[in-house]
Design an enzyme around this catalytic site. Sequence first.
Site, PDB file in Angstrom:
ATOM      1  N   SER A 107     -41.593  35.592   9.837  1.00  8.34           N
ATOM      2  CA  SER A 107     -42.954  35.620  10.374  1.00  8.34           C
ATOM      3  C   SER A 107     -43.680  36.868   9.905  1.00  8.34           C
ATOM      4  O   SER A 107     -43.071  37.935   9.734  1.00  8.34           O
ATOM      5  CB  SER A 107     -42.866  35.636  11.900  1.00  8.34           C
ATOM      6  OG  SER A 107     -44.106  35.939  12.467  1.00  8.34           O
ATOM      7  N   LYS A 112     -36.647  38.624  14.299  1.00 13.46           N
ATOM      8  CA  LYS A 112     -36.959  38.088  12.958  1.00 13.46           C
ATOM      9  C   LYS A 112     -36.487  39.052  11.877  1.00 13.46           C
ATOM     10  O   LYS A 112     -35.913  38.647  10.866  1.00 13.46           O
ATOM     11  CB  LYS A 112     -38.470  37.843  12.809  1.00 13.46           C
ATOM     12  CG  LYS A 112     -38.969  36.611  13.532  1.00 13.46           C
ATOM     13  CD  LYS A 112     -38.445  35.325  12.900  1.00 13.46           C
ATOM     14  CE  LYS A 112     -38.694  34.123  13.772  1.00 13.46           C
ATOM     15  NZ  LYS A 112     -37.892  32.958  13.468  1.00 13.46           N
ATOM     16  N   TYR A 164     -39.398  39.713  19.891  1.00 14.27           N
ATOM     17  CA  TYR A 164     -39.395  38.553  18.996  1.00 14.27           C
ATOM     18  C   TYR A 164     -39.422  39.028  17.531  1.00 14.27           C
ATOM     19  O   TYR A 164     -38.624  38.567  16.703  1.00 14.27           O
ATOM     20  CB  TYR A 164     -40.602  37.657  19.312  1.00 14.27           C
ATOM     21  CG  TYR A 164     -40.859  36.605  18.261  1.00 14.27           C
ATOM     22  CD1 TYR A 164     -39.993  35.524  18.119  1.00 14.27           C
ATOM     23  CD2 TYR A 164     -41.950  36.702  17.411  1.00 14.27           C
ATOM     24  CE1 TYR A 164     -40.227  34.563  17.139  1.00 14.27           C
ATOM     25  CE2 TYR A 164     -42.191  35.744  16.443  1.00 14.27           C
ATOM     26  CZ  TYR A 164     -41.332  34.672  16.306  1.00 14.27           C
ATOM     27  OH  TYR A 164     -41.557  33.728  15.344  1.00 14.27           O
TER      28      TYR A 164
HETATM   29  P1  NAD Z   1     -40.748  24.889  17.530  1.00 15.86           P
HETATM   30  O1  NAD Z   1     -40.373  25.452  18.861  1.00 15.86           O
HETATM   31  O2  NAD Z   1     -41.684  23.746  17.488  1.00 15.86           O
HETATM   32  O3  NAD Z   1     -39.435  24.503  16.718  1.00 15.86           O
HETATM   33  C1  NAD Z   1     -38.193  25.136  16.920  1.00 15.86           C
HETATM   34  C2  NAD Z   1     -37.168  24.053  17.192  1.00 15.86           C
HETATM   35  O4  NAD Z   1     -35.901  24.643  17.376  1.00 15.86           O
HETATM   36  C3  NAD Z   1     -37.472  23.238  18.451  1.00 15.86           C
HETATM   37  O5  NAD Z   1     -37.404  21.866  18.134  1.00 15.86           O
HETATM   38  C4  NAD Z   1     -36.380  23.649  19.436  1.00 15.86           C
HETATM   39  O6  NAD Z   1     -36.022  22.589  20.296  1.00 15.86           O
HETATM   40  C5  NAD Z   1     -35.260  24.042  18.490  1.00 15.86           C
HETATM   41  N1  NAD Z   1     -34.334  25.046  19.027  1.00 15.86           N
HETATM   42  C6  NAD Z   1     -34.644  26.212  19.639  1.00 15.86           C
HETATM   43  N2  NAD Z   1     -33.518  26.870  19.968  1.00 15.86           N
HETATM   44  C7  NAD Z   1     -32.472  26.112  19.531  1.00 15.86           C
HETATM   45  C8  NAD Z   1     -31.076  26.270  19.576  1.00 15.86           C
HETATM   46  N3  NAD Z   1     -30.502  27.344  20.151  1.00 15.86           N
HETATM   47  N4  NAD Z   1     -30.304  25.306  19.027  1.00 15.86           N
HETATM   48  C9  NAD Z   1     -30.860  24.216  18.461  1.00 15.86           C
HETATM   49  N5  NAD Z   1     -32.184  24.013  18.398  1.00 15.86           N
HETATM   50  C10 NAD Z   1     -32.992  24.954  18.932  1.00 15.86           C
HETATM   51  O7  NAD Z   1     -41.312  26.115  16.679  1.00 15.86           O
HETATM   52  P2  NAD Z   1     -42.023  26.109  15.254  1.00 15.86           P
HETATM   53  O8  NAD Z   1     -43.423  26.558  15.471  1.00 15.86           O
HETATM   54  O9  NAD Z   1     -41.749  24.871  14.506  1.00 15.86           O
HETATM   55  O10 NAD Z   1     -41.259  27.336  14.597  1.00 15.86           O
HETATM   56  C11 NAD Z   1     -40.166  27.147  13.715  1.00 15.86           C
HETATM   57  C12 NAD Z   1     -39.698  28.494  13.241  1.00 15.86           C
HETATM   58  O11 NAD Z   1     -40.787  29.183  12.609  1.00 15.86           O
HETATM   59  C13 NAD Z   1     -39.217  29.429  14.358  1.00 15.86           C
HETATM   60  O12 NAD Z   1     -38.104  30.138  13.859  1.00 15.86           O
HETATM   61  C14 NAD Z   1     -40.379  30.359  14.581  1.00 15.86           C
HETATM   62  O13 NAD Z   1     -39.971  31.616  15.067  1.00 15.86           O
HETATM   63  C15 NAD Z   1     -40.939  30.472  13.172  1.00 15.86           C
HETATM   64  N6  NAD Z   1     -42.367  30.851  13.126  1.00 15.86           N
HETATM   65  C16 NAD Z   1     -43.272  30.089  13.818  1.00 15.86           C
HETATM   66  C17 NAD Z   1     -44.619  30.453  13.788  1.00 15.86           C
HETATM   67  C18 NAD Z   1     -45.644  29.675  14.564  1.00 15.86           C
HETATM   68  O14 NAD Z   1     -46.716  30.223  14.863  1.00 15.86           O
HETATM   69  N7  NAD Z   1     -45.399  28.397  14.897  1.00 15.86           N
HETATM   70  C19 NAD Z   1     -45.025  31.562  13.037  1.00 15.86           C
HETATM   71  C20 NAD Z   1     -44.081  32.279  12.340  1.00 15.86           C
HETATM   72  C21 NAD Z   1     -42.736  31.912  12.387  1.00 15.86           C
HETATM   73  C1  WQD Z   2     -54.883  34.371  17.039  1.00 12.86           C
HETATM   74  C2  WQD Z   2     -56.178  35.088  17.397  1.00 12.86           C
HETATM   75  C3  WQD Z   2     -56.084  36.275  19.483  1.00 12.86           C
HETATM   76  C4  WQD Z   2     -55.668  32.708  22.008  1.00 12.86           C
HETATM   77  C5  WQD Z   2     -48.812  34.700  17.244  1.00 12.86           C
HETATM   78  C6  WQD Z   2     -47.530  35.493  17.277  1.00 12.86           C
HETATM   79  C7  WQD Z   2     -46.953  35.608  15.895  1.00 12.86           C
HETATM   80  C8  WQD Z   2     -46.801  34.235  15.227  1.00 12.86           C
HETATM   81  C9  WQD Z   2     -48.019  33.381  15.371  1.00 12.86           C
HETATM   82  C10 WQD Z   2     -44.543  33.425  15.352  1.00 12.86           C
HETATM   83  C11 WQD Z   2     -55.964  36.481  17.977  1.00 12.86           C
HETATM   84  C12 WQD Z   2     -57.096  35.142  19.548  1.00 12.86           C
HETATM   85  C13 WQD Z   2     -55.795  33.570  20.939  1.00 12.86           C
HETATM   86  C14 WQD Z   2     -56.759  32.565  22.916  1.00 12.86           C
HETATM   87  C15 WQD Z   2     -58.021  34.113  21.593  1.00 12.86           C
HETATM   88  N1  WQD Z   2     -45.736  33.465  15.790  1.00 12.86           N
HETATM   89  N2  WQD Z   2     -56.957  34.262  20.723  1.00 12.86           N
HETATM   90  N3  WQD Z   2     -57.900  33.269  22.667  1.00 12.86           N
HETATM   91  O1  WQD Z   2     -51.310  36.414  18.013  1.00 12.86           O
HETATM   92  O2  WQD Z   2     -51.914  36.093  15.565  1.00 12.86           O
HETATM   93  O3  WQD Z   2     -49.738  35.327  16.380  1.00 12.86           O
HETATM   94  O4  WQD Z   2     -48.506  33.392  16.722  1.00 12.86           O
HETATM   95  O5  WQD Z   2     -43.993  34.100  14.539  1.00 12.86           O
HETATM   96  O6  WQD Z   2     -45.735  36.257  16.018  1.00 12.86           O
HETATM   97  O7  WQD Z   2     -47.821  36.790  17.785  1.00 12.86           O
HETATM   98  O8  WQD Z   2     -51.755  34.094  17.067  1.00 12.86           O
HETATM   99  O9  WQD Z   2     -52.983  32.110  17.809  1.00 12.86           O
HETATM  100  O10 WQD Z   2     -52.077  33.698  19.550  1.00 12.86           O
HETATM  101  O11 WQD Z   2     -54.000  34.397  18.157  1.00 12.86           O
HETATM  102  O12 WQD Z   2     -59.073  34.752  21.412  1.00 12.86           O
HETATM  103  O13 WQD Z   2     -56.685  31.830  23.911  1.00 12.86           O
HETATM  104  O14 WQD Z   2     -56.835  34.337  18.435  1.00 12.86           O
HETATM  105  O15 WQD Z   2     -56.544  37.389  20.175  1.00 12.86           O
HETATM  106  O16 WQD Z   2     -57.023  37.279  17.515  1.00 12.86           O
HETATM  107  P1  WQD Z   2     -51.240  35.621  16.795  1.00 12.86           P
HETATM  108  P2  WQD Z   2     -52.667  33.495  18.202  1.00 12.86           P
END
Ligand code: NAD
Ligand code: WQD
Length: 339
Positions: A124, A152, A148
């Site tokens: 991330s 990562k 978190y």
């Molecule tokens: P998500 O929660 O939709 O998908 C994660 C999946 O993993 C889920 O289906 C959950 O049931 C499964 N899971 C969680 N813990 C588990 C375990 N211990 N064993 C087996 N399955 C398990 O999330 P996502 O948004 O698809 O994210 C996928 C990956 O990408 C994650 O590692 C997340 O940290 C990373 N990521 C997500 C974002 C985002 O904003 N969505 C941003 C950056 C990184």
């Molecule tokens: C985006 C912008 C908020 C909600 C998070 C995690 C990051 C990554 C992605 C996994 C910001 C603003 C938000 C609302 C708002 N996840 N906002 N009103 O914070 O960039 O990232 O998700 O790895 O680790 O921190 O994403 O979508 O929460 O916010 O004004 O109700 O929207 O302040 O500027 P963020 P976000």
Amino acid sequence: MRVLLTGGTGYIGSHTAAALAARGHHIVLLDNFSNSERDVPARLQALTGQSFPLIEADIRDTETLTRALRDHEIDAVIHFAALKAVGESEADPLLYYEMNILGTIRLLQAMQAANVAHIVFSSSATVYGQPDSSPILEDFPTRVENIYGRTKLVMEDLIRDLARTNKLSGAANLRYFNPVGAHPSALIGETPRGVPNNLMPYLTQVATGERPHLNIFGNDYNTPDGTGVRDYIHVMDLAEAHALALEHIFANNVSITVNLGTGEGTSVLQLVRAFARATGREIKTLIAPRRPGDVASYYANPALAEKLFGWKAKLSVLDMCRDSWRWQAKRAGINDVQV
Ligand code: NAD
Ligand code: WQD
């Protein structure tokens, strides 16, 4: 390739499963359904015409994982499974260390036992913390600002160490910026539990009438319109990037760390306006205090992904709004979606 997707029924995993299947790969999904819906494999089958074997298991269960890798003759793993809520990670650090870090160690042990030596990992942009400037390059310093993010970074390091010591033949740490959108079919998408933390799911729930208004967390940042700026990336583009990254590390036996973003910053207000343009739905907004821990602005320099494996985001912010809306509207039972 025969590819196991941990967290394969989740948001990004399910879209990646569809993208890989479209490129001819054979996909096995592994999930414990802690944050996903049980009918995702069936929806993926409806979408692609292919079947997706599913293993219901926890990534901490090395034995089951090893058996799954052997039985399905897996060539490579894409590791999505993790907990991902920043606030929750600060409230319960040990839960995050266990699920994310220990879970990844268990998975890597299973891979070693089953001689699977290629992994793509969901990292991330959160590992950059508050960057000195944007666009962010991969060699910018990492600054972890919450548990978190720490997990990562540790998971990235584990994978890099195993690649450096030749326990893995190929690895890709993919640093996603802000994934949004859904499959244009509206058959798969993001299903946050409870009140969404992230902007796009919250915004779409305001549009369906499930929530009265959107709180804009701060309009006094040092950004062009005062609201937070992020690099939103369509989940379809992200899914494509996983396929290309996997094929690259498999063919070349390399270890890479790569940003996945569009390279463009979009403010909260710009996103709200784009949403109205793309969907015809106006969003009621209120200015609220800044959210603790938020960074004013960051976006990627995504050039390395293009250089290494020819990937570039194609879809626009309007596409992201349209597809997020289609998905959320369908879930809310709104049928007159004309976008
Ligand atoms: P998500 O929660 O939709 O998908 C994660 C999946 O993993 C889920 O289906 C959950 O049931 C499964 N899971 C969680 N813990 C588990 C375990 N211990 N064993 C087996 N399955 C398990 O999330 P996502 O948004 O698809 O994210 C996928 C990956 O990408 C994650 O590692 C997340 O940290 C990373 N990521 C997500 C974002 C985002 O904003 N969505 C941003 C950056 C990184
Ligand atoms: C985006 C912008 C908020 C909600 C998070 C995690 C990051 C990554 C992605 C996994 C910001 C603003 C938000 C609302 C708002 N996840 N906002 N009103 O914070 O960039 O990232 O998700 O790895 O680790 O921190 O994403 O979508 O929460 O916010 O004004 O109700 O929207 O302040 O500027 P963020 P976000």
